[in-house]
Scaffold this motif. Structure first.
Motif, short mmCIF file in Angstrom:
data_model
loop_
_atom_site.label_atom_id
_atom_site.label_comp_id
_atom_site.label_asym_id
_atom_site.label_seq_id
_atom_site.Cartn_x
_atom_site.Cartn_y
_atom_site.Cartn_z
N LEU A 1 0.83 -1.20 0.00
CA LEU A 1 0.00 0.00 0.00
C LEU A 1 0.86 1.26 0.00
O LEU A 1 0.56 2.24 -0.68
CB LEU A 1 -0.93 -0.01 1.23
CG LEU A 1 -1.96 1.11 1.32
CD1 LEU A 1 -2.88 1.12 0.10
CD2 LEU A 1 -2.80 0.97 2.60
N THR A 2 1.97 1.21 0.75
CA THR A 2 2.88 2.36 0.79
C THR A 2 3.52 2.59 -0.58
O THR A 2 3.67 3.74 -1.01
CB THR A 2 3.99 2.14 1.83
OG1 THR A 2 3.40 1.81 3.09
CG2 THR A 2 4.84 3.39 2.01
N ILE A 3 3.89 1.52 -1.26
CA ILE A 3 4.51 1.65 -2.59
C ILE A 3 3.52 2.25 -3.59
O ILE A 3 3.88 3.11 -4.40
CB ILE A 3 5.03 0.28 -3.07
CG1 ILE A 3 6.24 -0.13 -2.23
CG2 ILE A 3 5.40 0.34 -4.55
CD1 ILE A 3 6.73 -1.54 -2.50
N ILE A 4 2.26 1.81 -3.52
CA ILE A 4 1.23 2.41 -4.37
C ILE A 4 1.14 3.91 -4.09
O ILE A 4 1.08 4.73 -5.01
CB ILE A 4 -0.13 1.73 -4.13
CG1 ILE A 4 -0.12 0.29 -4.65
CG2 ILE A 4 -1.26 2.52 -4.83
CD1 ILE A 4 -1.36 -0.50 -4.31
N GLY A 5 1.15 4.25 -2.81
CA GLY A 5 1.12 5.66 -2.42
C GLY A 5 2.30 6.43 -2.97
O GLY A 5 2.15 7.57 -3.45
N ILE A 6 3.48 5.84 -2.94
CA ILE A 6 4.68 6.50 -3.45
C ILE A 6 4.54 6.80 -4.94
O ILE A 6 4.89 7.90 -5.41
CB ILE A 6 5.93 5.63 -3.18
CG1 ILE A 6 6.27 5.67 -1.68
CG2 ILE A 6 7.13 6.11 -4.01
CD1 ILE A 6 7.33 4.68 -1.26
N ALA B 1 1.44 13.03 -8.45
CA ALA B 1 0.76 14.24 -7.97
C ALA B 1 1.73 15.38 -7.70
O ALA B 1 1.45 16.55 -8.00
CB ALA B 1 -0.03 13.92 -6.70
N ASN B 2 2.90 15.03 -7.15
CA ASN B 2 3.89 16.06 -6.79
C ASN B 2 5.26 15.38 -6.72
O ASN B 2 5.68 14.89 -5.69
CB ASN B 2 3.53 16.70 -5.45
CG ASN B 2 4.36 17.93 -5.15
OD1 ASN B 2 5.53 18.00 -5.49
ND2 ASN B 2 3.76 18.91 -4.49
N GLY C 1 -4.54 19.88 -14.65
CA GLY C 1 -5.02 21.26 -14.72
C GLY C 1 -4.95 21.98 -13.39
O GLY C 1 -5.42 23.12 -13.27
N ASN C 2 -4.34 21.32 -12.38
CA ASN C 2 -4.21 21.89 -11.03
C ASN C 2 -5.55 22.24 -10.40
O ASN C 2 -5.68 23.23 -9.67
CB ASN C 2 -3.32 23.14 -11.06
CG ASN C 2 -1.88 22.84 -11.44
OD1 ASN C 2 -1.33 21.82 -11.00
ND2 ASN C 2 -1.29 23.68 -12.25
N TYR C 3 -6.56 21.41 -10.69
CA TYR C 3 -7.88 21.64 -10.12
C TYR C 3 -8.11 20.87 -8.82
O TYR C 3 -9.15 21.01 -8.19
CB TYR C 3 -8.96 21.27 -11.13
CG TYR C 3 -8.99 22.17 -12.34
CD1 TYR C 3 -9.27 23.53 -12.22
CD2 TYR C 3 -8.73 21.67 -13.62
CE1 TYR C 3 -9.30 24.36 -13.32
CE2 TYR C 3 -8.74 22.50 -14.73
CZ TYR C 3 -9.03 23.83 -14.57
OH TYR C 3 -9.04 24.67 -15.68
N ILE C 4 -7.15 20.01 -8.45
CA ILE C 4 -7.27 19.26 -7.19
C ILE C 4 -6.35 19.89 -6.17
O ILE C 4 -5.13 19.95 -6.36
CB ILE C 4 -6.89 17.78 -7.38
CG1 ILE C 4 -7.77 17.11 -8.43
CG2 ILE C 4 -7.01 17.03 -6.05
CD1 ILE C 4 -7.40 15.67 -8.72
N SER C 5 -6.92 20.39 -5.08
CA SER C 5 -6.11 20.96 -4.00
C SER C 5 -5.51 19.84 -3.15
O SER C 5 -6.13 18.80 -2.95
CB SER C 5 -6.98 21.86 -3.11
OG SER C 5 -7.54 22.91 -3.86
N GLU C 6 -4.30 20.06 -2.65
CA GLU C 6 -3.60 19.07 -1.82
C GLU C 6 -3.62 17.69 -2.48
O GLU C 6 -4.00 16.69 -1.86
CB GLU C 6 -4.24 18.99 -0.43
CG GLU C 6 -4.37 20.31 0.30
CD GLU C 6 -3.02 20.92 0.63
OE1 GLU C 6 -2.03 20.16 0.72
OE2 GLU C 6 -2.96 22.15 0.79
N PRO C 7 -3.20 17.58 -3.76
CA PRO C 7 -3.31 16.29 -4.46
C PRO C 7 -2.42 15.20 -3.89
O PRO C 7 -2.70 14.01 -4.07
CB PRO C 7 -2.90 16.64 -5.89
CG PRO C 7 -2.00 17.82 -5.76
CD PRO C 7 -2.58 18.61 -4.62
N HIS C 8 -1.33 15.57 -3.20
CA HIS C 8 -0.41 14.57 -2.67
C HIS C 8 -0.68 14.24 -1.20
O HIS C 8 -0.04 13.33 -0.66
CB HIS C 8 1.04 15.04 -2.84
CG HIS C 8 1.34 16.34 -2.15
ND1 HIS C 8 0.69 17.52 -2.47
CD2 HIS C 8 2.21 16.64 -1.16
CE1 HIS C 8 1.16 18.49 -1.70
NE2 HIS C 8 2.07 17.98 -0.90
#
Length: 371
Positions: free
Chosen positions: A21-26, A32-33, A253-260
Motif C-alpha cells: 500500500l505504501t509503494i502504491i502511495g509513493i 501528484a507532486n 489542470g491543477n484543479y485538485i487541492s492538496e493532491p499529494h
C-alpha cells in the motif's frame, strides 16, 4: 525478552500488505507532486526500520512507561499551541530540529496509554468514578488537538478511545444511551449549522459543512470536493495512467487541492481508475481485519486493546478520508494512511504496526473471541 516470542506467528501477510500500500502511495505521490516522492521513499525506509525495531520490543515493557506517554502527549500538544508553525489558518507543526506533527504521534501514544489504563480498570470500567476519570484523561489531549484547530483528528482520536472502551467491556446500556443522544444531537447540530451566521463552530468549519450540504451556493468552498469527484469519475475503469499528460486531466489542470496529501485518493481514482481505487480500499480493509485477527489471538487484554486501537485508527481514518474525497462527508483534512504524503503520519503508523506485530508474535494459539 525473546522467550515468549513465537516468530512463526510473525504476520508476513500484514507486512506485505502495508509495504504494498505504501509503494502504491509513493507512485501516486510521484504523479501528484514529484518533488515529494523521494521524501516519501525515505519515509518508508525509516518506517520499515522503526516497524522492525518495535516488532522486537516487548509491548508489556512499553506499557511500563504509560504516564510518560501521556505526559509527552500533553507537552507536545501544548508546544504546538505555544510555539507551533501556522499554515493555512491552523497551527499543527513544531520544529525541534526536525519538523513534525505531534497530533499524529499522539494517537499512537494515547493508544498505548489507554491500553494500560483500560487493562487496569477492566473490572471497574462501568463505575461512574472510572468513567469520570476516563473522560478527564481523554478531554485534556482532545481539547488541545481541537484548539490547533484540528477537529477531524480530534474526532478520530475520540473514536479510538471509545472503541477501546467498548472492547474492554463498556456496558451496552451506556453505549446505547450515548448513541441515542449522539445521533439526534448531530442532526440538530447540522440543522443549526446550516443557518447563516451560526456560532456553534468556527467560521471555516461551518462553511465547510455548508459547502458540503449546498455546493451550488458555496462554489468557492466546495470546489475541492467537486473537482475530486470529477477526477475519480474521469478515471473510469482503468484510469488514465500514472504521470499521464492528458489535456483533460483534472490533476494536470491543477484543479485538485492538496493532491499529494488529503486528496491523494482523487489522483489515484483518475490515474489508476476504479480498479486502482478498489485495490487501495481492499488493502486498507485487509490490513484492518488482519490487525483485528491479531487482537483476537492476543495473550492479554492490553495486547488486544493496542491492536484494536491501531485498527480503528487505520480503518476509521481511511473511511473518513475516502468519504470526504468522494463527497460523502464534509471536507476534514485527514490524510489517507500509508498513501498520503507525510513523513510524520507514515513513520508513526509504521511505529504502530511494529507494536501490533509484537503482539502477534506473543499471541496465544487459541480461537479467543474479540469482543
Amino acid at each position: 525478552m525473546f522467550h515468549n516470542y513465537r516468530f512463526k506467528n510473525l504476520d508476513i501477510k500484514l507486512i506485505i500488505a502495508v509495504i504494498a500500500l505504501t509503494i502504491i502511495g509513493i507512485f501516486v505521490i510521484g504523479s501528484a507532486n514529484e518533488s515529494n516522492q523521494q521524501k516519501q521513499i525515505l519515509g518508508m525506509i525509516l518506517g520499515v526500520i522503526v516497524m522492525s525495531v518495535m516488532a522486537l520490543i516487548d509491548y508489556d515493557f512499553l506499557l511500563h512507561f504509560h504516564w510518560i506517554y501521556y505526559g509527552m502527549v500533553i507537552i507536545l500538544l501544548a508546544m504546538v499551541l505555544l510555539f507551533g508553525e501556522n499554515s493555512g489558518g491552523a497551527t499543527r507543526w513544531i520544529d525541534v530540529g526536525i519538523r513534525f506533527q505531534p497530533s499524529e504521534l499522539s494517537k499512537i501514544l494515547l493508544i498505548l496509554f489507554f491500553a494500560w489504563y483500560f487493562m487496569m480498570q477492566e473490572e471497574n470500567i462501568n463505575k461512574p468514578k472510572i468513567l469520570g476519570i476516563t473522560m478527564v484523561l481523554s478531554a485534556l489531549p482532545l481539547l488541545l488537538i481541537e484548539k490547533e484547530p484540528d477537529l477531524s483528528t480530534t474526532i478520530v482520536t475520540m473514536m479510538i478511545i471509545c472503541v477501546m472502551m467498548f472492547v474492554v467491556g463498556l456496558s451496552y446500556k451506556i453505549v446505547g444511551t450515548v448513541i441515542g443522544v449522539t445521533i439526534p444531537t448531530i442532526i440538530v447540530l447540522l440543522v443549526l449549522i446550516s443557518r447563516e451566521g451560526q456560532t456553534i463552530l468556527k467560521e471555516y468549519q461551518g462553511i465547510r459543512i455548508l459547502a458540503w450540504l449546498k455546493p451550488d451556493k458555496y462554489p468557492q468552498n466546495s470546489y475541492q470536493q467537486q473537482n475530486s469527484i470529477m477526477a475519480i469519475g474521469s478515471g473510469q475503469i482503468f484510469g488514465k495512467g500514472l504521470g499521464n499528460d492528458a489535456f483533460d486531466s483534472v490533476k494536470n489542470g491543477n484543479y485538485i487541492s492538496e493532491p499529494h496529501t488529503d486528496f491523494i485518493f482523487a489522483v489515484a481514482g483518475e490515474e489508476l481508475g476504479f480498479l486502482g481505487c478498489v485495490l487501495i480500499i481492499a488493502l486498507i480493509f485487509f490490513i484492518t481485519i488482519e490487525i483485528l485477527m491479531i487482537a483476537k489471538r492476543a495473550k492479554d487484554i492490553s495486547g488486544k486493546l493496542i491492536c484494536v486501537g491501531i485498527a480503528t485508527l487505520i480503518g476509521f481514518q481511511s473511511f473518513v478520508n475516502i468519504c470526504v474525497v468522494t463527497g460523502l462527508m464534509p471536507n476534514t483534512g485527514l490524510p489517507l494512511p500509508f498513501v498520503s504524503y507525510g513523513l510524520t503520519s507514515l513513520v508513526t503508523i509504521y511505529f504502530g504496526i511494529g507494536i501490533v506485530l509484537n503482539v502477534g508474535i506473543q499471541s496465544k494459539n487459541t480461537n479467543g473471541r474479540l469482543f
